[in-house]
Design a protein around this motif. Structure first.
Motif, PDB file in Angstrom:
ATOM      1  N   THR A  64      36.463  29.540  39.268  1.00 27.29           N
ATOM      2  CA  THR A  64      36.369  30.463  40.397  1.00 27.29           C
ATOM      3  C   THR A  64      36.207  29.711  41.712  1.00 27.29           C
ATOM      4  OG1 THR A  64      35.418  32.183  39.016  1.00 27.29           O
ATOM      5  CG2 THR A  64      35.054  32.366  41.378  1.00 27.29           C
ATOM      6  N   ASN A  95      44.811  42.769  38.881  1.00 28.61           N
ATOM      7  CA  ASN A  95      44.197  41.452  39.079  1.00 28.61           C
ATOM      8  C   ASN A  95      43.606  41.277  40.477  1.00 28.61           C
ATOM      9  OD1 ASN A  95      45.325  40.982  36.535  1.00 28.61           O
ATOM     10  ND2 ASN A  95      45.667  38.821  36.989  1.00 28.61           N
ATOM     11  N   LYS A 110      42.059  37.645  40.224  1.00 33.51           N
ATOM     12  CA  LYS A 110      41.989  36.964  38.924  1.00 33.51           C
ATOM     13  C   LYS A 110      43.297  36.254  38.579  1.00 33.51           C
ATOM     14  CE  LYS A 110      40.719  40.594  36.477  1.00 33.51           C
ATOM     15  NZ  LYS A 110      40.232  41.363  35.320  1.00 33.51           N
ATOM     16  N   ASN A 111      43.130  35.041  38.052  1.00 36.06           N
ATOM     17  CA  ASN A 111      44.226  34.266  37.479  1.00 36.06           C
ATOM     18  C   ASN A 111      45.399  34.065  38.430  1.00 36.06           C
ATOM     19  OD1 ASN A 111      45.432  32.759  35.425  1.00 36.06           O
ATOM     20  ND2 ASN A 111      46.584  34.526  34.678  1.00 36.06           N
ATOM     21  N   ASN A 116      40.443  31.840  39.721  1.00 40.57           N
ATOM     22  CA  ASN A 116      39.945  33.131  40.198  1.00 40.57           C
ATOM     23  C   ASN A 116      39.375  32.928  41.599  1.00 40.57           C
ATOM     24  OD1 ASN A 116      40.418  34.290  37.582  1.00 40.57           O
ATOM     25  ND2 ASN A 116      38.533  33.322  36.895  1.00 40.57           N
TER      26      ASN A 116
END
Length: 220
Positions: A64, A95, A110-111, A116
């Motif tokens: 992250t 996401n 996210k991703n 992240n």
């Protein structure tokens, strides 16, 4: 999954042996084993569908990163925060998540390229409407739209920024103009590089020399 398959094969073999057993004692042992195997199979967690498992792994993979860079502006109804993230428009909509409260919001992406991304704003300067706020995903940019509860101008985004500006203003806004100038010079000296410090020192020495010669009446 492999362990579950083994249990099922053991159960099939026990059932087959039961059809051939004739001695009561042997039958009792096999029945007990059959019951034990059935309970073990029943208590096994159901296997995850492959696509769900892959999706979870994908969405939680990587590490992250906290977002610190952003731009913002405002209209009568909205405060708009722009966050640059290369390729964000290629992600599935779920996401890119933003949670709003009356005085805060947090963003989670996210991703994105294996990472992240998060950003949190607490203690917004003024209250916002949770229902009226939203986010938009544009090319390489996430736009967070905070709906103002009242149509008024915001001088900054957070209460902390406001307090910091007020303290800075109070330091310069003094009754004595020379004191205000000194505060500005001290701040420039403290935050400046070596060249800035040399320049300020030189100006200070020259001003003192002029004062001693009577060229100027007041100290800076």
């Amino acid at each position: 999954l492999l362990f579950l398959n083994q249990l099922q094969k053991d159960l099939e073999e026990v059932k087959e042996l039961l059809t051939k057993a004739t001695r009561k004692r042997v039958c009792d042992v096999l029945v007990a084993e059959k019951h034990k195997l059935e309970m073990e199979i029943k208590n096994q967690p159901p296997p995850k569908p492959k696509d769900t498992a892959e999706e979870e792994k994908s969405s939680l993979g990587g590490y992250t990163v906290k977002i610190n860079n952003y731009g913002w502006d405002q209209s009568d109804k909205f405060v708009k925060i722009y966050i640059s993230l290369n390729g964000v428009q290629k992600l599935p909509a779920e996401n890119v998540q933003v949670n709003f409260t009356e005085r805060s919001f947090d963003l989670l992406v996210k991703n994105l390229n294996g990472k992240n991304y998060t950003m949190t704003f607490n203690n917004l300067l003024k209250p916002i409407s949770v229902e009226g706020s939203s986010r938009k995903v544009k090319t390489d940019t996430v736009l967070v739209m905070c709906k103002k509860k009242r149509e008024e101008k915001w001088d900054c985004l957070t209460q902390v920024e406001k307090e910091s500006k007020e303290k800075e203003k109070a330091a310069y806004d003094t009754a004595d103009p020379s004191e205000g100038l000194m505060n500005i010079l001290k701040k420039m000296y403290a935050e400046g590089d070596d060249e800035m410090k040399r320049t300020i020192n030189k100006a200070w020495v020259e001003s003192r020399e002029k004062q001693y010669k009577g060229d100027i009446p007041m100290d800076i």
